[in-house]
Design an enzyme around this catalytic site. Structure first.
Site, PDB file in Angstrom:
ATOM      1  N   HIS A 150     -10.641  41.462  65.088  1.00 15.31           N
ATOM      2  CA  HIS A 150      -9.143  42.120  65.156  1.00 15.31           C
ATOM      3  C   HIS A 150      -9.319  43.079  65.962  1.00 15.31           C
ATOM      4  O   HIS A 150     -10.483  43.676  66.219  1.00 15.31           O
ATOM      5  CB  HIS A 150      -8.574  42.483  64.028  1.00 15.31           C
ATOM      6  CG  HIS A 150      -8.117  41.484  63.067  1.00 15.31           C
ATOM      7  ND1 HIS A 150      -8.858  40.708  62.092  1.00 15.31           N
ATOM      8  CD2 HIS A 150      -6.849  40.885  62.823  1.00 15.31           C
ATOM      9  CE1 HIS A 150      -8.182  39.865  61.526  1.00 15.31           C
ATOM     10  NE2 HIS A 150      -6.861  39.768  62.092  1.00 15.31           N
ATOM     11  N   LYS A 154      -6.597  47.923  63.682  1.00 13.31           N
ATOM     12  CA  LYS A 154      -6.616  47.245  62.365  1.00 13.31           C
ATOM     13  C   LYS A 154      -7.305  48.339  61.184  1.00 13.31           C
ATOM     14  O   LYS A 154      -8.552  48.379  61.603  1.00 13.31           O
ATOM     15  CB  LYS A 154      -6.738  45.873  62.428  1.00 13.31           C
ATOM     16  CG  LYS A 154      -6.696  45.370  61.006  1.00 13.31           C
ATOM     17  CD  LYS A 154      -6.653  43.823  60.983  1.00 13.31           C
ATOM     18  CE  LYS A 154      -6.540  43.186  59.492  1.00 13.31           C
ATOM     19  NZ  LYS A 154      -5.109  43.472  58.938  1.00 13.31           N
TER      20      LYS A 154
HETATM   21  P1  NAD Z   1       1.260  49.152  63.140  1.00 15.47           P
HETATM   22  O1  NAD Z   1       0.352  50.333  62.619  1.00 15.47           O
HETATM   23  O2  NAD Z   1       1.573  48.727  64.498  1.00 15.47           O
HETATM   24  O3  NAD Z   1       2.707  49.647  62.354  1.00 15.47           O
HETATM   25  C1  NAD Z   1       3.029  50.141  61.290  1.00 15.47           C
HETATM   26  C2  NAD Z   1       4.322  50.425  60.939  1.00 15.47           C
HETATM   27  O4  NAD Z   1       4.802  50.947  59.747  1.00 15.47           O
HETATM   28  C3  NAD Z   1       5.010  51.329  62.023  1.00 15.47           C
HETATM   29  O5  NAD Z   1       6.509  51.061  62.313  1.00 15.47           O
HETATM   30  C4  NAD Z   1       5.023  52.743  61.135  1.00 15.47           C
HETATM   31  O6  NAD Z   1       6.027  53.491  61.502  1.00 15.47           O
HETATM   32  C5  NAD Z   1       5.403  51.911  59.711  1.00 15.47           C
HETATM   33  N1  NAD Z   1       5.025  52.883  58.693  1.00 15.47           N
HETATM   34  C6  NAD Z   1       4.242  53.709  58.215  1.00 15.47           C
HETATM   35  N2  NAD Z   1       4.445  54.394  57.204  1.00 15.47           N
HETATM   36  C7  NAD Z   1       5.601  54.236  56.952  1.00 15.47           C
HETATM   37  C8  NAD Z   1       6.395  54.622  55.640  1.00 15.47           C
HETATM   38  N3  NAD Z   1       5.914  55.432  55.094  1.00 15.47           N
HETATM   39  N4  NAD Z   1       7.675  53.817  55.579  1.00 15.47           N
HETATM   40  C9  NAD Z   1       7.944  53.057  56.615  1.00 15.47           C
HETATM   41  N5  NAD Z   1       7.395  52.509  57.487  1.00 15.47           N
HETATM   42  C10 NAD Z   1       6.096  53.083  57.833  1.00 15.47           C
HETATM   43  O7  NAD Z   1       0.726  47.910  62.239  1.00 15.47           O
HETATM   44  P2  NAD Z   1       1.059  46.331  62.587  1.00 15.47           P
HETATM   45  O8  NAD Z   1       0.028  45.862  63.319  1.00 15.47           O
HETATM   46  O9  NAD Z   1       2.341  46.055  63.045  1.00 15.47           O
HETATM   47  O10 NAD Z   1       0.604  45.724  61.143  1.00 15.47           O
HETATM   48  C11 NAD Z   1       1.532  45.922  59.979  1.00 15.47           C
HETATM   49  C12 NAD Z   1       0.596  45.463  58.813  1.00 15.47           C
HETATM   50  O11 NAD Z   1       1.136  43.936  58.902  1.00 15.47           O
HETATM   51  C13 NAD Z   1      -0.626  45.694  58.585  1.00 15.47           C
HETATM   52  O12 NAD Z   1      -0.825  45.740  57.062  1.00 15.47           O
HETATM   53  C14 NAD Z   1      -1.131  44.412  59.023  1.00 15.47           C
HETATM   54  O13 NAD Z   1      -2.684  44.082  58.650  1.00 15.47           O
HETATM   55  C15 NAD Z   1      -0.172  43.239  58.872  1.00 15.47           C
HETATM   56  N6  NAD Z   1      -0.291  42.187  59.444  1.00 15.47           N
HETATM   57  C16 NAD Z   1       0.017  41.012  58.895  1.00 15.47           C
HETATM   58  C17 NAD Z   1       0.266  39.907  59.312  1.00 15.47           C
HETATM   59  C18 NAD Z   1       0.639  38.801  58.689  1.00 15.47           C
HETATM   60  O14 NAD Z   1       0.688  37.411  59.150  1.00 15.47           O
HETATM   61  N7  NAD Z   1       0.759  38.690  57.258  1.00 15.47           N
HETATM   62  C19 NAD Z   1       0.088  39.570  60.770  1.00 15.47           C
HETATM   63  C20 NAD Z   1      -0.262  40.852  61.556  1.00 15.47           C
HETATM   64  C21 NAD Z   1      -0.203  42.026  60.844  1.00 15.47           C
END
Ligand code: NAD
Length: 243
Positions: A150, A154
């Site tokens: 990744h 991540k």
């Molecule tokens: P990122 O770091 O780009 O975004 C994280 C988001 O969470 C930001 O908008 C941030 O402001 C928000 N955040 C942080 N603390 C917060 C709080 N206390 N309250 C509300 N919002 C808060 O991360 P990303 O790449 O968008 O990934 C997010 C999650 O999704 C990760 O856990 C990643 O592993 C997961 N993910 C899952 C899939 C899937 O298909 N299930 C796919 C991609 C990513």
């Protein structure tokens, strides 16, 4: 939804890589409407259009919603689950790296609301999971390894998808695989399940090249979860009609 009104969606983690993809793709659909978005500190996001992006400290102020779509961080998860319970709204979450206690809380919440958590919302991984289970069951004596790669940002490792595929390996052959994780560049997500026997090796590979696939799957799931009664729902059952 039983009515023809669009499902009202809350996007949680709106300013992130996934959150911005969700906002952009949701705006292209007529069957759901984003009523609010939340990020850690609030943000001005072009993808949000006229939708307000609230800081996490104002989560309790979000207007009525049918389903929350959460791609945030484990530390942001508990208040959102509590809000969904309080409002009687469904939760679709793709946040990975949750603790054992948080998974238990999801199960407990399913007595009150509809809950779907999946480590990977792509159709390809849903199908891969079934293939891995079959292959591991057919080759119980072989070594099994999962290698995942990744992007450098991540946080959790092994990825939630790797652990999910590992559970399929274990279900098939009764033993967990070994894991290896790479964090480099801008890789969206790659997973290789390798089964190795004497003189031969089987590899099953999934490569995501665009995170829109996860966002599309999550929005489709959200549409089907909105207005649904309490219970824990599996992504395979929801999207593919399988287990
Ligand atoms: P990122 O770091 O780009 O975004 C994280 C988001 O969470 C930001 O908008 C941030 O402001 C928000 N955040 C942080 N603390 C917060 C709080 N206390 N309250 C509300 N919002 C808060 O991360 P990303 O790449 O968008 O990934 C997010 C999650 O999704 C990760 O856990 C990643 O592993 C997961 N993910 C899952 C899939 C899937 O298909 N299930 C796919 C991609 C990513």
């Amino acid at each position: 939804m039983n009515t023809s009104a669009p499902a009202r969606v809350l996007i949680h983690g709106a300013s992130g890589r996934m959150g911005r993809a969700l906002l952009r793709l949701a705006a292209e659909r007529g069957d759901l409407v984003v009523v609010a978005a939340v990020s850690a500190r609030g943000a001005a996001l072009a993808e949000a259009g006229a939708v307000p992006v609230l800081p996490a400290s104002r989560l309790a102020e979000v207007p009525a919603f049918d389903v929350a779509v959460d791609f945030s961080l484990p530390e942001a998860f508990d208040p959102l689950l509590a809000l969904c319970r309080e409002r009687g709204a469904a939760l679709v979450s793709g946040t990975t790296g949750l603790s054992g206690g948080q998974y238990s809380a999801l199960d407990a919440a399913a007595a009150r609301i509809a809950v779907l958590w999946a480590p990977n919302f792509s159709l390809g991984v849903a199908v891969l999971t079934e293939l891995v289970r079959q292959a591991a069951a057919a080759l119980p004596g072989w070594d099994a390894d999962i290698v995942e790669a990744h992007h450098i940002h991540k946080k959790d490792a092994p990825s939630g998808t790797a652990l999910h595929l590992g559970a399929a390996v274990e279900a098939g052959r009764g033993r967990a695989p070994h894991y290896a994780s790479l964090r480099t560049g801008d890789i969206v997500g790659e997973h290789t399940v390798q089964l190795a026997g004497p003189g031969e090796r089987l590899e099953l590979v999934h490569r995501a090249t665009n995170r829109d696939i996860f966002a599309r799957g999550a929005l489709e799931a959200a549409l089907r979860m909105a207005g649904r009664g309490p219970g824990r729902v599996g992504l395979g059952a929801l999207l593919l009609g399988g287990s």
